[in-house]
Design an enzyme around this catalytic site. Structure first.
Site, PDB file in Angstrom:
ATOM      1  N   GLU A  80      -1.035  -1.437 -17.433  1.00  0.00           N
ATOM      2  CA  GLU A  80      -2.462  -1.303 -17.134  1.00  0.00           C
ATOM      3  C   GLU A  80      -2.755   0.123 -16.646  1.00  0.00           C
ATOM      4  O   GLU A  80      -2.136   0.595 -15.698  1.00  0.00           O
ATOM      5  CB  GLU A  80      -2.844  -2.305 -16.052  1.00  0.00           C
ATOM      6  CG  GLU A  80      -4.316  -2.290 -15.726  1.00  0.00           C
ATOM      7  CD  GLU A  80      -4.680  -3.337 -14.682  1.00  0.00           C
ATOM      8  OE1 GLU A  80      -4.060  -3.344 -13.609  1.00  0.00           O
ATOM      9  OE2 GLU A  80      -5.597  -4.124 -14.958  1.00  0.00           O
TER      10      GLU A  80
ATOM     11  N   LYS B 128     -10.479  -9.633   3.894  1.00  0.00           N
ATOM     12  CA  LYS B 128      -9.964  -8.263   4.000  1.00  0.00           C
ATOM     13  C   LYS B 128     -10.342  -7.555   2.703  1.00  0.00           C
ATOM     14  O   LYS B 128      -9.699  -7.714   1.673  1.00  0.00           O
ATOM     15  CB  LYS B 128      -8.445  -8.247   4.167  1.00  0.00           C
ATOM     16  CG  LYS B 128      -7.964  -6.831   4.521  1.00  0.00           C
ATOM     17  CD  LYS B 128      -6.667  -6.468   3.831  1.00  0.00           C
ATOM     18  CE  LYS B 128      -6.759  -5.666   2.590  1.00  0.00           C
ATOM     19  NZ  LYS B 128      -7.390  -4.365   2.594  1.00  0.00           N
TER      20      LYS B 128
ATOM     21  N   GLY C  64      -3.524  -2.944   3.078  1.00  0.00           N
ATOM     22  CA  GLY C  64      -2.912  -4.163   2.563  1.00  0.00           C
ATOM     23  C   GLY C  64      -1.620  -4.573   3.241  1.00  0.00           C
ATOM     24  O   GLY C  64      -1.489  -5.718   3.697  1.00  0.00           O
TER      25      GLY C  64
ATOM     26  N   GLU D 163      -5.784 -13.270  -8.944  1.00  0.00           N
ATOM     27  CA  GLU D 163      -6.499 -12.654 -10.076  1.00  0.00           C
ATOM     28  C   GLU D 163      -5.945 -11.244 -10.195  1.00  0.00           C
ATOM     29  O   GLU D 163      -6.235 -10.394  -9.356  1.00  0.00           O
ATOM     30  CB  GLU D 163      -8.005 -12.581  -9.785  1.00  0.00           C
ATOM     31  CG  GLU D 163      -8.691 -13.900  -9.593  1.00  0.00           C
ATOM     32  CD  GLU D 163      -8.868 -14.663 -10.880  1.00  0.00           C
ATOM     33  OE1 GLU D 163      -8.743 -14.053 -11.970  1.00  0.00           O
ATOM     34  OE2 GLU D 163      -9.109 -15.870 -10.799  1.00  0.00           O
TER      35      GLU D 163
ATOM     36  N   VAL E 220      -2.863  -5.698   7.268  1.00  0.00           N
ATOM     37  CA  VAL E 220      -3.754  -6.849   7.472  1.00  0.00           C
ATOM     38  C   VAL E 220      -3.692  -7.851   6.316  1.00  0.00           C
ATOM     39  O   VAL E 220      -3.802  -9.063   6.542  1.00  0.00           O
ATOM     40  CB  VAL E 220      -5.217  -6.430   7.751  1.00  0.00           C
ATOM     41  CG1 VAL E 220      -5.418  -6.074   9.186  1.00  0.00           C
ATOM     42  CG2 VAL E 220      -5.680  -5.317   6.886  1.00  0.00           C
TER      43      VAL E 220
ATOM     44  N   CYS F 258     -10.575  -5.137 -14.816  1.00  0.00           N
ATOM     45  CA  CYS F 258      -9.329  -5.860 -15.118  1.00  0.00           C
ATOM     46  C   CYS F 258      -9.354  -6.454 -16.520  1.00  0.00           C
ATOM     47  O   CYS F 258      -8.316  -6.592 -17.155  1.00  0.00           O
ATOM     48  CB  CYS F 258      -9.092  -6.944 -14.081  1.00  0.00           C
ATOM     49  SG  CYS F 258     -10.522  -8.004 -13.849  1.00  0.00           S
TER      50      CYS F 258
HETATM   51  P1  NAD Z   1      -4.358  -3.317  -5.030  1.00  0.00           P
HETATM   52  O1  NAD Z   1      -3.420  -4.397  -5.432  1.00  0.00           O
HETATM   53  O2  NAD Z   1      -3.823  -2.013  -4.641  1.00  0.00           O
HETATM   54  O3  NAD Z   1      -5.228  -3.797  -3.780  1.00  0.00           O
HETATM   55  C1  NAD Z   1      -5.969  -5.005  -3.810  1.00  0.00           C
HETATM   56  C2  NAD Z   1      -6.105  -5.513  -2.388  1.00  0.00           C
HETATM   57  O4  NAD Z   1      -4.823  -5.927  -1.939  1.00  0.00           O
HETATM   58  C3  NAD Z   1      -6.584  -4.457  -1.400  1.00  0.00           C
HETATM   59  O5  NAD Z   1      -7.438  -5.060  -0.459  1.00  0.00           O
HETATM   60  C4  NAD Z   1      -5.296  -3.993  -0.755  1.00  0.00           C
HETATM   61  O6  NAD Z   1      -5.467  -3.475   0.538  1.00  0.00           O
HETATM   62  C5  NAD Z   1      -4.497  -5.300  -0.719  1.00  0.00           C
HETATM   63  N1  NAD Z   1      -3.053  -5.149  -0.659  1.00  0.00           N
HETATM   64  C6  NAD Z   1      -2.284  -4.137  -1.142  1.00  0.00           C
HETATM   65  N2  NAD Z   1      -0.986  -4.368  -0.862  1.00  0.00           N
HETATM   66  C7  NAD Z   1      -0.923  -5.548  -0.207  1.00  0.00           C
HETATM   67  C8  NAD Z   1       0.144  -6.318   0.350  1.00  0.00           C
HETATM   68  N3  NAD Z   1       1.409  -5.922   0.288  1.00  0.00           N
HETATM   69  N4  NAD Z   1      -0.157  -7.491   0.959  1.00  0.00           N
HETATM   70  C9  NAD Z   1      -1.435  -7.911   1.031  1.00  0.00           C
HETATM   71  N5  NAD Z   1      -2.477  -7.225   0.542  1.00  0.00           N
HETATM   72  C10 NAD Z   1      -2.234  -6.055  -0.077  1.00  0.00           C
HETATM   73  O7  NAD Z   1      -5.422  -3.220  -6.197  1.00  0.00           O
HETATM   74  P2  NAD Z   1      -6.640  -2.192  -6.323  1.00  0.00           P
HETATM   75  O8  NAD Z   1      -6.075  -0.868  -6.682  1.00  0.00           O
HETATM   76  O9  NAD Z   1      -7.541  -2.323  -5.144  1.00  0.00           O
HETATM   77  O10 NAD Z   1      -7.430  -2.814  -7.570  1.00  0.00           O
HETATM   78  C11 NAD Z   1      -7.052  -2.590  -8.880  1.00  0.00           C
HETATM   79  C12 NAD Z   1      -6.231  -3.737  -9.417  1.00  0.00           C
HETATM   80  O11 NAD Z   1      -6.936  -4.969  -9.261  1.00  0.00           O
HETATM   81  C13 NAD Z   1      -5.960  -3.631 -10.900  1.00  0.00           C
HETATM   82  O12 NAD Z   1      -4.614  -3.957 -11.181  1.00  0.00           O
HETATM   83  C14 NAD Z   1      -6.884  -4.670 -11.507  1.00  0.00           C
HETATM   84  O13 NAD Z   1      -6.493  -5.169 -12.746  1.00  0.00           O
HETATM   85  C15 NAD Z   1      -6.894  -5.718 -10.470  1.00  0.00           C
HETATM   86  N6  NAD Z   1      -8.087  -6.555 -10.591  1.00  0.00           N
HETATM   87  C16 NAD Z   1      -7.977  -7.830 -11.096  1.00  0.00           C
HETATM   88  C17 NAD Z   1      -9.096  -8.598 -11.267  1.00  0.00           C
HETATM   89  C18 NAD Z   1      -9.028 -10.002 -11.808  1.00  0.00           C
HETATM   90  O14 NAD Z   1      -9.946 -10.754 -11.573  1.00  0.00           O
HETATM   91  N7  NAD Z   1      -8.001 -10.390 -12.516  1.00  0.00           N
HETATM   92  C19 NAD Z   1     -10.336  -8.104 -10.924  1.00  0.00           C
HETATM   93  C20 NAD Z   1     -10.422  -6.801 -10.443  1.00  0.00           C
HETATM   94  C21 NAD Z   1      -9.282  -6.036 -10.268  1.00  0.00           C
END
Ligand code: NAD
Length: 475
Positions: free
Chosen positions: A382, A173, A206, A248, A209, A282
């Site tokens: 962040e 997803k 999120g 992550e 799905v 990140c």
């Molecule tokens: P996000 O948490 O909003 O979304 C990430 C994914 O999770 C998306 O596919 C989203 O649809 C899904 N999601 C959201 N809510 C969910 C739920 N309740 N249950 C299951 N899935 C859900 O993050 P974003 O805005 O897409 O990305 C930015 C964030 O990602 C930042 O906090 C960044 O630090 C982090 N990030 C971490 C790493 C790492 O390797 N540590 C790498 C890249 C980004």
């Protein structure tokens, strides 16, 4: 929009299965704020179908030889490489990174990671003998992969390549904000002959799905990359089935410049790291810790260096910072800058005004702040945008204390004229990765965080181990 940017099917069981149900999700070009594509919004039923396909494909895929899996991963790398320009363009359009960066990193890294797993399979020991036991490493099963938008294809491939190398099958997803390159990956898997059901793609939001994958009884593991907030929800949703969860998450990393460092070099390295991908990384070093008596000198070097980060459209030559990826992120970053000012920070360069000449699109100025107090929101949370805080410290101990004093522990950097001294400080940082004196990104090194930055590791051998169960056979 063109026909090929209106996606209306999921990739399930080796076929494109028409989406039913809800209204599609628009994909917005952040440089114009206009819709350029749409993807289907999946449902729990779509996840059920994809998980069933992955479960059915698992026994045969788990039984393939490492050589066969390596061959398919290498073929995938070649096919992605052949589509580099197209994939780079898709990613620049959906999330705004400068085109040259998309070619080199957004499309380039996945190729490197796929090849690294193809190569690793020729040397990795899936069995070892410990006294009278034979220890065998077996694929964990069906993996649910949930990924963010900031390095959309890289985050996907970091999970999918390792899971497939291990012998797992996958339901992906991707982020609904930047989903287009995942469709290209599914096309490539079909073209290289990956068996049906080994890789499945369902797009959607999120809480629908993503959550359906996390709770699903037939999913053996969830590998999640995203925000700490969503990661906690995934972990809670997965608890009911005690499935493995690898996370992550976010970061608030520090770059410690020691008092003997070449300040010019350190500032260049530090700023480059903080502003890469418009700060939507990140591992970004968003706190630059500097000796108090060198603070003003560093600030003037930072001001000078920040001016070279040209903000502009992704396709313009010379652009180093494109727009932020979406409207939420844009609002969030501007809110953080305003809050920092309210909390007493001083803007050295940048701020909340639009960059000159860019009247449309989610553009923000690269921003440098001083007077940021340890413990304030801008120092602890962040931001995920091109915002740097320069923070003075009185002693090496205090630098380490400030660096470690956040809920996160993802990355960091240390700069010193003395490599041994830099290493000593690096060892004291409670964080999963530290670059010493500008050490380069290594796609074979374990990638992941301490504390609320997560609990797993990706890339290289450690990334492969995440997707393996360990069985001991006593002989
Ligand atoms: P996000 O948490 O909003 O979304 C990430 C994914 O999770 C998306 O596919 C989203 O649809 C899904 N999601 C959201 N809510 C969910 C739920 N309740 N249950 C299951 N899935 C859900 O993050 P974003 O805005 O897409 O990305 C930015 C964030 O990602 C930042 O906090 C960044 O630090 C982090 N990030 C971490 C790493 C790492 O390797 N540590 C790498 C890249 C980004």
């Amino acid at each position: 929009m063109t026909a090929d940017t209106v996606k209306d099917a999921f990739f399930i069981g080796g076929a494109w299965v028409p989406a039913t149900g809800r209204a599609p999700i628009p994909v917005i070009d952040p440089s114009t704020e206009e819709q350029v594509a749409s993807v289907p919004a999946g449902t729990e039923e779509d996840i059920d179908a994809a998980v069933a396909a992955a479960r059915a494909a698992f026994p045969a895929w788990a039984a393939t030889s490492a050589d066969e899996r390596a061959r398919l991963l290498a073929a995938t790398a070649d096919a992605i490489e052949a589509r580099t320009d197209e994939i780079a363009r898709l990613i620049s359009t959906e999330m705004g990174t400068p085109l040259s960066f998309s070619v080199a990193v957004q499309a380039g890294n996945p190729v490197r990671v796929l090849r690294s797993y193809a190569e690793l399979l020729s040397t990795f020991a899936f069995e070892e003998q410990i006294a009278n036991s034979l220890v065998v490493k077996e694929p964990i099963g069906v993996v649910g992969a949930i990924t963010p938008w900031n390095y959309p294809l890289h985050q996907v491939v970091a999970k999918v390549a390792a899971a497939l190398a291990a012998g797992c099958t996958v339901v992906l997803k991707p982020s609904e904000v930047a989903p287009l390159s995942a469709f290209a990956l599914a096309e490539v898997f079909a073209a290289v002959g990956l068996p049906a059901g080994v890789f499945n793609l369902v797009t959607g939001v999120g809480p629908v799905v993503g959550e359906a994958l996390a709770v699903h009884p037939d999913v053996d593991m969830v590998s999640f990359t995203g925000s700490t907030l969503a990661g906690k929800k995934v972990m809670a949703a997965a608890a009911g089935t005690v499935k493995k969860v690898s996370l992550e998450l976010g970061g608030k990393s520090a770059f410690v410049i020691l008092d003997d460092a070449d300040l010019g070099k350190a500032v260049k390295v530090g700023l480059g790291n903080c502003f890469i991908n418009a700060g939507q990384t990140c591992t970004a070093w968003t706190r630059m810790l500097v000796p108090a008596d060198k603070h003003d000198e560093v600030v003037s070097l930072v001001r000078e260096a920040a001016a070279k980060f040209t903000v502009g459209a992704p396709g313009d030559e010379g652009t180093r910072i494109g727009p932020l990826a979406n409207a939420n992120q844009y609002k969030r970053v501007l809110d953080y800058i305003s809050t920092a000012i309210d909390e007493g920070a001083t803007v050295v360069t940048g701020g909340v005004e639009r960059p000159e000449g860019l009247d449309r699109g989610y553009y923000v100025q690269p921003t440098v702040l001083t007077g940021v107090k340890p413990g304030s929101r801008i120092e602890q949370e962040e931001v995920f945008g091109p915002v740097l805080a320069v923070i003075p410290y009185a002693s090496e101990d205090e630098a380490v204390e400030i660096a470690n004093d956040t809920p996160y522990g993802l990355s960091g950097g240390v700069f010193s004229a003395d490599q041994e001294r830099a290493l000593r400080v690096a060892r004291r940082l409670r964080t999963g990765m530290v670059d010493v004196n500008g050490g380069r990104f290594n796609p074979l090194a374990p990638f992941g965080g301490y504390k609320q930055s997560g609990n797993g590791r990706e890339l290289g051998e450690y990334g492969l181990e995440e997707f393996l169960e360990v069985k001991s056979l006593q002989l």
